[in-house]
Design an enzyme around this catalytic site. Structure first.
Site, short mmCIF file in Angstrom:
data_model
loop_
_atom_site.label_atom_id
_atom_site.label_comp_id
_atom_site.label_asym_id
_atom_site.label_seq_id
_atom_site.Cartn_x
_atom_site.Cartn_y
_atom_site.Cartn_z
N ASP A 139 0.84 -1.19 0.00
CA ASP A 139 0.00 0.00 0.00
C ASP A 139 0.88 1.24 0.00
OD1 ASP A 139 -2.49 1.20 -0.11
OD2 ASP A 139 -2.61 1.44 2.06
N TYR A 141 1.13 5.74 -0.67
CA TYR A 141 0.70 6.96 0.04
C TYR A 141 0.81 8.09 -0.99
CZ TYR A 141 0.61 9.65 4.53
OH TYR A 141 0.29 10.43 5.61
N HIS A 146 -3.66 14.03 0.71
CA HIS A 146 -3.89 13.17 1.88
C HIS A 146 -2.70 13.25 2.82
CE1 HIS A 146 -5.02 9.70 4.29
NE2 HIS A 146 -3.86 9.13 4.00
N ARG A 155 1.68 16.59 12.86
CA ARG A 155 2.89 17.40 12.91
C ARG A 155 2.61 18.77 12.30
NH1 ARG A 155 4.19 12.71 10.54
NH2 ARG A 155 3.98 13.80 8.56
N GLU A 211 -10.39 3.90 3.98
CA GLU A 211 -9.53 4.70 3.10
C GLU A 211 -9.91 4.35 1.67
OE1 GLU A 211 -5.38 4.17 4.04
OE2 GLU A 211 -5.49 5.61 5.70
N GLU A 213 -9.26 3.99 -2.00
CA GLU A 213 -8.04 3.82 -2.80
C GLU A 213 -8.37 3.15 -4.13
OE1 GLU A 213 -4.62 2.26 -0.80
OE2 GLU A 213 -5.25 3.02 1.17
N ASP A 245 -8.92 0.37 2.36
CA ASP A 245 -7.89 0.06 3.35
C ASP A 245 -8.45 0.45 4.73
OD1 ASP A 245 -5.55 -0.38 4.74
OD2 ASP A 245 -4.61 1.49 4.11
N ARG A 249 -7.91 4.10 13.56
CA ARG A 249 -7.00 5.24 13.79
C ARG A 249 -6.42 5.27 15.18
NH1 ARG A 249 -5.83 6.03 8.67
NH2 ARG A 249 -7.61 6.74 7.42
N GLN A 252 -3.76 2.72 15.28
CA GLN A 252 -2.68 3.18 14.40
C GLN A 252 -1.80 4.22 15.08
OE1 GLN A 252 -4.17 4.75 10.70
NE2 GLN A 252 -2.14 5.11 9.82
N TYR A 256 2.15 2.97 15.47
CA TYR A 256 2.82 3.11 14.16
C TYR A 256 4.29 3.50 14.21
CZ TYR A 256 2.97 8.26 13.73
OH TYR A 256 3.27 9.58 13.87
N LYS A 265 -4.35 -1.96 10.42
CA LYS A 265 -4.80 -2.08 9.05
C LYS A 265 -4.96 -3.52 8.57
CE LYS A 265 -3.15 2.40 7.50
NZ LYS A 265 -4.14 2.95 6.56
N THR A 269 -8.92 -5.73 4.34
CA THR A 269 -8.77 -4.84 3.19
C THR A 269 -9.75 -5.35 2.14
OG1 THR A 269 -6.40 -4.62 3.67
CG2 THR A 269 -7.15 -3.89 1.48
N THR A 372 -4.72 6.53 0.10
CA THR A 372 -5.98 7.26 0.12
C THR A 372 -6.01 8.32 -0.98
OG1 THR A 372 -6.03 6.95 2.50
CG2 THR A 372 -7.53 8.60 1.58
N GLU A 386 -9.63 12.59 7.66
CA GLU A 386 -9.49 13.90 7.04
C GLU A 386 -10.81 14.67 7.03
OE1 GLU A 386 -7.12 14.15 3.17
OE2 GLU A 386 -7.30 12.01 3.52
MN MN Z 1 -3.96 3.10 2.84
#
Ligand code: MN
Length: 440
Positions: A139, A141, A146, A155, A211, A213, A245, A249, A252, A256, A265, A269, A372, A386
């Protein structure tokens, strides 16, 4: 070859199967997506192609002598891997032959049309299975929108990490929990660190998300140690489908660091069952996203004029939600977002070439998720993280309901299609999944 327009794209051509001529349908004569199905009467998995409201059984068509022999042999199988391995000349040959057999102009009423008709199964009787034996799932990104939106939440000072413009970031996913559309998805239990807690708890995820995708199935692939140059990347893409996906959260955000997604995750899927070829999408190619001033150009192995000119795909991708209360009240699924794959920062070809650039071998049936799909507009954000800013601004639903994250019984529905004047509408179909309560 499968990168140029030919008679299979001619929007004026109709099928002798009436439902295939519905301008709002997903599966006109110009699409011809492949999948694997079985029926209650014939439980063995078989390869088929969707046309209108029917599926043509390729094992039956091959046995009736209707297909080129090499293609017929590869399609007489319980999955698409052997056909994926044949490459674009064979894929194109099947498409051309089916276009002829299913076209009203090329296959008028008569013995041949009758022979084809005996190979048809109503799509409502076809139980769809995974299209391939997936060996590996990666997968990516690839949406900068996103990556920026998510990065900003975690951040604020540095939303986009410095490698983003250079490296198509990805992680190795899990194959055993890839399921076909329609399979219910159990809410995962896991470790989370609730806000202001000093130590983690274990329990049902409270922040279950989807997500949106696009995914590509790999074609012939490469031998271990032999990279795939960008110019040959698309010869190794059998086709595309929708991918959800599913992401927890809260699990995660606690697990992560430093190695990336894991149990947040790999509990499920979902993929849509029909694989749409790149050849069907030739009329919908777009330039790759143009980088803005100040953004570096990709390194040479990820850059070409051809990729920049037509590496993108004008594919509209939409997310709908149907809650239990909406279902009971007869309210149709509510659209949460609508985005377009042309807004991706990295093209499918760049993702594949980067994956193989270190010599990693890709094999027929491998699955590559795009990451995503989010665009620049707020209504094109492809996950609840989001859309709701990590749950702070819940989305409003019909019937005065709201959602910050998914609740038990919610059904997530993805739809995808390509559409423009002068072209037949090419649909990806749907990718659906209902959320089941967590195990106690
Ligand atoms: Mn994903």
């Amino acid at each position: 070859m499968n990168s140029t327009l030919n008679s299979t794209h001619d929007a004026s051509r109709q099928s002798w199967i009436p439902a295939a001529n519905d301008p709002a349908g997903d599966f006109p004569l110009q699409n011809l997506p492949t999948g694997v199905f079985h029926t209650p009467a014939q439980p063995a998995p078989r390869v088929g192609v969707a046309i209108g409201d029917q599926v043509i059984d390729l094992a039956a068509a091959g046995a009736a002598g209707l297909l080129p022999p090499s293609v017929a042999a590869a399609c007489d199988a319980p999955d698409l891997n052997a056909f994926m391995a044949l490459g674009p000349v064979a894929w194109s040959a099947l498409r051309a032959r089916l276009s002829e057999l299913l076209g009203a102009d090329t296959c008028p009423p008569g013995a041949q049309q009758s022979a084809v008709a005996t190979c048809l199964v109503p799509i409502t009787e076809a139980r769809m299975l995974l299209p391939a034996r997936i060996g590996d799932y990666t997968d990516f990104y690839a949406s900068i929108f996103h990556a920026t939106n998510v990065g900003r939440m975690f951040r604020p000072d540095q939303p986009l990490l410095p490698n983003y413009h250079w490296v198509p970031v990805g992680y190795h996913g899990r194959v055993s929990s890839v399921v076909v559309s329609g399979t219910p998805v159990r809410r995962p239990n896991g470790q989370t660190l609730p806000a202001e807690a000093k130590s983690p708890r274990v329990g049902a995820s409270q922040q279950l998300d989807y997500e949106l995708e696009l995914a590509a199935f790999v074609g012939p692939g490469n031998a271990l140690g032999s990279p795939i140059p960008l110019a040959r990347a698309e010869e190794n893409i059998f086709g595309v489908c929708l991918l959800n996906d599913w992401s927890a959260r809260d699990i995660q955000s606690w697990e992560y660091q430093p190695l990336g997604p894991f149990l947040a995750k790999n509990f499920a899927t979902s993929v849509s069952p029909w694989v749409v070829s790149l050849e069907a999408l030739v009329p919908f190619r777009t330039p790759a996203l143009v980088r803005s001033a100040g953004e570096p150009a990709p390194l040479p192995y990820l850059a070409s004029d051809a990729n920049q000119a037509r590496g993108g795909l004008d594919l509209r991708l939409e997310v709908f939600l149907l809650t239990p209360r909406m279902r009971r009240a007869g309210i149709p699924p509510h659209r949460l977002s609508s985005g377009n794959f042309s807004s991706m920062f990295w093209t499918l070809a760049q993702l594949l070439t980067h994956h193989a650039s270190n010599g990693c071998n890709l094999r027929p049936g491998d699955l590559l998720g795009s990451g995503t799909v989010s665009g620049p507009d707020p209504d094109s954000r492809g996950c609840l993280l989001e859309l709701t800013t990590r749950g702070r601004d819940p989305v409003a639903l019909p019937g005065a309901e709201t959602r910050a994250f998914l609740e038990d019984g919610d059904e997530v529905i993805f739809r995808g299609f390509a559409q423009k004047p002068g072209c037949a509408r090419i649909g990806l179909g749907e990718c659906r999944g209902v959320v089941l309560p967590a195990n106690p």
